[in-house]
Write an enzyme that holds these catalytic residues in place. Structure first.
Site, PDB file in Angstrom:
ATOM      1  CG  HIS A  80       6.367  10.903 -26.782  1.00  0.00           C
ATOM      2  ND1 HIS A  80       5.032  10.881 -27.122  1.00  0.00           N
ATOM      3  CD2 HIS A  80       6.481  11.792 -25.765  1.00  0.00           C
ATOM      4  CE1 HIS A  80       4.373  11.713 -26.333  1.00  0.00           C
ATOM      5  NE2 HIS A  80       5.232  12.278 -25.506  1.00  0.00           N
TER       6      HIS A  80
ATOM      7  CD  GLU B 151      -3.431  15.940 -16.967  1.00  0.00           C
ATOM      8  OE1 GLU B 151      -2.348  15.417 -16.642  1.00  0.00           O
ATOM      9  OE2 GLU B 151      -3.922  15.842 -18.084  1.00  0.00           O
TER      10      GLU B 151
ATOM     11  CD  GLU C 254       7.761  16.407 -23.387  1.00  0.00           C
ATOM     12  OE1 GLU C 254       6.957  17.306 -23.057  1.00  0.00           O
ATOM     13  OE2 GLU C 254       7.433  15.427 -24.088  1.00  0.00           O
TER      14      GLU C 254
ATOM     15  CG  HIS D  86      -1.308   9.986 -29.421  1.00  0.00           C
ATOM     16  ND1 HIS D  86      -2.624   9.672 -29.646  1.00  0.00           N
ATOM     17  CD2 HIS D  86      -0.711   8.832 -29.072  1.00  0.00           C
ATOM     18  CE1 HIS D  86      -2.808   8.375 -29.431  1.00  0.00           C
ATOM     19  NE2 HIS D  86      -1.655   7.846 -29.066  1.00  0.00           N
TER      20      HIS D  86
ATOM     21  CE  LYS E 123      -0.147  13.382 -15.284  1.00  0.00           C
ATOM     22  NZ  LYS E 123      -0.414  13.796 -16.682  1.00  0.00           N
TER      23      LYS E 123
ATOM     24  CG  ASN F 256      -1.410  16.689 -21.853  1.00  0.00           C
ATOM     25  OD1 ASN F 256      -0.408  16.084 -21.453  1.00  0.00           O
ATOM     26  ND2 ASN F 256      -2.593  16.558 -21.273  1.00  0.00           N
TER      27      ASN F 256
ATOM     28  CG  HIS G  77       2.204  15.911 -25.483  1.00  0.00           C
ATOM     29  ND1 HIS G  77       2.905  17.096 -25.430  1.00  0.00           N
ATOM     30  CD2 HIS G  77       2.947  15.026 -24.778  1.00  0.00           C
ATOM     31  CE1 HIS G  77       4.016  16.927 -24.733  1.00  0.00           C
ATOM     32  NE2 HIS G  77       4.064  15.675 -24.326  1.00  0.00           N
TER      33      HIS G  77
ATOM     34  CE  LYS H 220       5.566  17.235 -14.770  1.00  0.00           C
ATOM     35  NZ  LYS H 220       5.739  15.922 -15.354  1.00  0.00           N
TER      36      LYS H 220
ATOM     37  NE  ARG I 180       0.886  16.686 -13.868  1.00  0.00           N
ATOM     38  CZ  ARG I 180       1.474  15.927 -12.980  1.00  0.00           C
ATOM     39  NH1 ARG I 180       1.073  15.952 -11.724  1.00  0.00           N
ATOM     40  NH2 ARG I 180       2.461  15.123 -13.297  1.00  0.00           N
TER      41      ARG I 180
ATOM     42  NE  ARG J  82      -4.016  -2.058   2.008  1.00  0.00           N
ATOM     43  CZ  ARG J  82      -3.874  -3.210   2.666  1.00  0.00           C
ATOM     44  NH1 ARG J  82      -2.859  -3.373   3.476  1.00  0.00           N
ATOM     45  NH2 ARG J  82      -4.733  -4.182   2.510  1.00  0.00           N
TER      46      ARG J  82
HETATM   47  P1  NAD Z   1      13.489   5.470 -21.597  1.00  0.00           P
HETATM   48  O1  NAD Z   1      13.293   5.355 -20.162  1.00  0.00           O
HETATM   49  O2  NAD Z   1      13.077   4.316 -22.462  1.00  0.00           O
HETATM   50  O3  NAD Z   1      15.028   5.815 -21.878  1.00  0.00           O
HETATM   51  C1  NAD Z   1      15.475   5.947 -23.198  1.00  0.00           C
HETATM   52  C2  NAD Z   1      16.694   5.074 -23.470  1.00  0.00           C
HETATM   53  O4  NAD Z   1      17.838   5.689 -22.881  1.00  0.00           O
HETATM   54  C3  NAD Z   1      16.613   3.678 -22.877  1.00  0.00           C
HETATM   55  O5  NAD Z   1      17.178   2.767 -23.762  1.00  0.00           O
HETATM   56  C4  NAD Z   1      17.464   3.810 -21.615  1.00  0.00           C
HETATM   57  O6  NAD Z   1      17.983   2.569 -21.175  1.00  0.00           O
HETATM   58  C5  NAD Z   1      18.536   4.732 -22.075  1.00  0.00           C
HETATM   59  N1  NAD Z   1      19.242   5.508 -21.060  1.00  0.00           N
HETATM   60  C6  NAD Z   1      18.745   6.027 -19.923  1.00  0.00           C
HETATM   61  N2  NAD Z   1      19.662   6.823 -19.337  1.00  0.00           N
HETATM   62  C7  NAD Z   1      20.765   6.772 -20.109  1.00  0.00           C
HETATM   63  C8  NAD Z   1      22.043   7.395 -20.040  1.00  0.00           C
HETATM   64  N3  NAD Z   1      22.332   8.295 -19.088  1.00  0.00           N
HETATM   65  N4  NAD Z   1      22.954   7.114 -20.995  1.00  0.00           N
HETATM   66  C9  NAD Z   1      22.631   6.244 -22.017  1.00  0.00           C
HETATM   67  N5  NAD Z   1      21.438   5.655 -22.155  1.00  0.00           N
HETATM   68  C10 NAD Z   1      20.528   5.933 -21.214  1.00  0.00           C
HETATM   69  O7  NAD Z   1      12.743   6.753 -22.209  1.00  0.00           O
HETATM   70  P2  NAD Z   1      12.453   8.200 -21.616  1.00  0.00           P
HETATM   71  O8  NAD Z   1      12.313   9.054 -22.807  1.00  0.00           O
HETATM   72  O9  NAD Z   1      13.394   8.573 -20.558  1.00  0.00           O
HETATM   73  O10 NAD Z   1      11.027   8.029 -20.926  1.00  0.00           O
HETATM   74  C11 NAD Z   1       9.878   7.688 -21.688  1.00  0.00           C
HETATM   75  C12 NAD Z   1       8.813   7.217 -20.739  1.00  0.00           C
HETATM   76  O11 NAD Z   1       8.494   8.269 -19.845  1.00  0.00           O
HETATM   77  C13 NAD Z   1       7.506   6.812 -21.412  1.00  0.00           C
HETATM   78  O12 NAD Z   1       7.083   5.582 -20.893  1.00  0.00           O
HETATM   79  C14 NAD Z   1       6.534   7.916 -21.033  1.00  0.00           C
HETATM   80  O13 NAD Z   1       5.203   7.457 -20.930  1.00  0.00           O
HETATM   81  C15 NAD Z   1       7.078   8.332 -19.702  1.00  0.00           C
HETATM   82  N6  NAD Z   1       6.729   9.701 -19.292  1.00  0.00           N
HETATM   83  C16 NAD Z   1       6.229   9.873 -18.044  1.00  0.00           C
HETATM   84  C17 NAD Z   1       5.914  11.130 -17.599  1.00  0.00           C
HETATM   85  C18 NAD Z   1       5.438  11.317 -16.198  1.00  0.00           C
HETATM   86  O14 NAD Z   1       5.043  12.438 -15.846  1.00  0.00           O
HETATM   87  N7  NAD Z   1       5.481  10.296 -15.369  1.00  0.00           N
HETATM   88  C19 NAD Z   1       6.110  12.245 -18.427  1.00  0.00           C
HETATM   89  C20 NAD Z   1       6.638  12.049 -19.703  1.00  0.00           C
HETATM   90  C21 NAD Z   1       6.941  10.764 -20.126  1.00  0.00           C
HETATM   91  N1  GLY Z   2       4.061  14.964 -18.582  1.00  0.00           N
HETATM   92  C1  GLY Z   2       2.790  15.462 -18.231  1.00  0.00           C
HETATM   93  C2  GLY Z   2       2.518  15.568 -16.759  1.00  0.00           C
HETATM   94  O1  GLY Z   2       3.341  15.243 -15.945  1.00  0.00           O
HETATM   95  O2  GLY Z   2       1.457  15.946 -16.388  1.00  0.00           O
END
Ligand code: NAD
Ligand code: GLY
Length: 370
Positions: A273, A245, A193, A260, A151, A253, A256, A235, A249, A129
């Site tokens: 993305h 949101e 971003e 998308h 998130k 987007n 986006h 942010k 918030r 939990r």
């Molecule tokens: P990712 O986590 O897949 O990382 C991208 C690549 O970089 C991977 O292959 C990873 O292993 C590699 N990597 C990470 N750090 C590295 C480093 N320092 N040196 C070399 N390689 C490295 O992708 P991302 O773009 O970081 O994240 C995308 C994800 O984030 C999606 O799932 C998306 O939905 C999510 N997201 C979440 C939020 C949120 O608010 N929670 C906001 C935006 C995106």
């Molecule tokens: N990346 C969008 C949010 O965190 O709300």
């Protein structure tokens, strides 16, 4: 890090009453993880969740820092890739936590990009939990966006991020030196971003990026510090005003919705993305001009900044019907409309419900401001 390079540290507080937390941004500060955990009152088992790519680069200094602060860290690795942000991987994390005796005093450290951060955060939100967790983001996207704001979640076969929780970390530790190893396209995705924040929320930041294209694309540390710290500050201020949101918030987007649609129409193969979001931002800024919300000059500046940073800004050649079909894909959306975020000039925005998405998109497809 080069010998003699300064270890700049900025701390940004995300003010959410009892859920408030600091974001520490520095250069070569990964080694402070253990002491920050101690200062944060985290005393139980430290469970590091990461993937093989990040582990090969940064797990050793992380473990050293934890051991130096008298933790006995446990490591759980998940495969690298968006497809592993899944219920199967989550189940494996729960298995690992149980097998290693994870209890309510234990805490999770998410070491990696947004995929690791989202799933590790969701494991923390739901295991027993809820146990504390710490974000150590190593991609630019995770540093400027996903590690901040709470998130967490996983994907479902029917859609991205359909399962999740709002769950804030205890702190975020950002070491800009980790960006040295990030592949170029991943770096660009994070920059998209940051540009988004400038276009809709902070004109000064937009102008900083316009004036520092070369230091930013070369990943010079001073420029990185400004980009990441400012992004986290912007942010945080949005999340502080609308954690779950309910309204504001959604400004995050910006770009986006069209982005998308670009990803979907191109089968998720042609654009990452952030690259698709950059196209979306260029197109929406063009729509803002058509609607009289931004001047011709402001619109050209948005497209120029994106292009100068290395983004493709033209809409892939599909019909307005194809785009409208995806953007308003279910009947409810078609009838009620889709909320679009438009920039108002540079540094401000308006939200508007659009019912006739097809007509709106006709201007994009005609290709103004290329
Ligand atoms: P990712 O986590 O897949 O990382 C991208 C690549 O970089 C991977 O292959 C990873 O292993 C590699 N990597 C990470 N750090 C590295 C480093 N320092 N040196 C070399 N390689 C490295 O992708 P991302 O773009 O970081 O994240 C995308 C994800 O984030 C999606 O799932 C998306 O939905 C999510 N997201 C979440 C939020 C949120 O608010 N929670 C906001 C935006 C995106
Ligand atoms: N990346 C969008 C949010 O965190 O709300």
């Amino acid at each position: 890090m080069e010998k003699g390079e300064r270890l700049a540290v900025e701390t940004i507080i995300v003010g959410l009453a009892e859920r408030s937390y600091p974001i520490q941004v520095g250069i070569g500060n990964l080694g402070s993880l253990g002491s920050l955990c101690r200062e944060g009152g985290l005393s139980g088992k430290a469970v590091v969740i990461t993937n093989p790519t990040v582990a090969a680069l940064y797990l050793a200094p992380v473990l050293r820092s934890l051991v130096d602060s008298d933790y006995e860290p446990i490591v759980l690795q998940i495969p690298d890739g968006e497809e592993y942000k899944s219920s199967e991987t989550l189940q494996q994390l729960y298995d690992g936590l149980i097998e290693n005796g994870g209890d309510r005093g234990s805490f999770i450290i998410a070491l990696g990009g947004g995929v690791v951060g989202d799933i590790a955060g969701f494991a923390a939100a739901t295991y027993l939990r809820g146990i504390p967790f710490v974000q150590v983001p190593t991609t630019l996207l995770a540093q400027v966006d996903s590690s901040v704001g709470g998130k967490t979640g996983i994907n479902h076969p029917r859609g991205k991020n359909l399962i999740g929780a709002f769950y804030q970390p205890k702190f975020v530790l950002i070491d800009l030196a980790t960006l040295e190893t990030l592949p170029e396209r991943e770096y660009l995705c994070g920059l998209a971003e940051a540009v988004k924040y400038g276009i809709v929320l902070d004109r000064d930041f937009f102008e900083f990026m316009e004036a520092h294209i070369q230091p930013i694309t070369e990943r010079q540390k001073d420029a990185l510090l400004r980009v990441v710290a400012t992004s986290c500050r912007i942010k945080s201020s949005v999340v502080e005003r609308d954690e779950r949101e309910g309204g504001l918030r959604a400004v995050l987007n910006y770009g986006h919705t069209i982005g998308h649609a670009v990803e979907t129409l191109t089968g998720y193969r042609r654009f990452k993305h952030g690259e698709a979001v950059a196209i979306g931002m260029a197109q929406v800024s063009s729509l803002a001009f058509q609607k009289g919300l931004a001047t011709d000059d402001e619109t050209r500046r948005v497209t120029a900044l994106l292009k100068n940073l290395g983004f493709f800004t033209e809409l892939p050649d599909y019909s307005p019907d194809d785009y409208a079909e995806i953007i308003g894909h279910d009947k409810k959306k078609r009838d009620d409309g889709v909320t679009f975020i438009f920039n108002r000039g540079i540094g401000d925005f308006v939200m508007e419900k659009i019912v006739d998405v097809r007509t709106l998109l006709l201007t994009c497809v005609r290709g103004e401001h290329r």
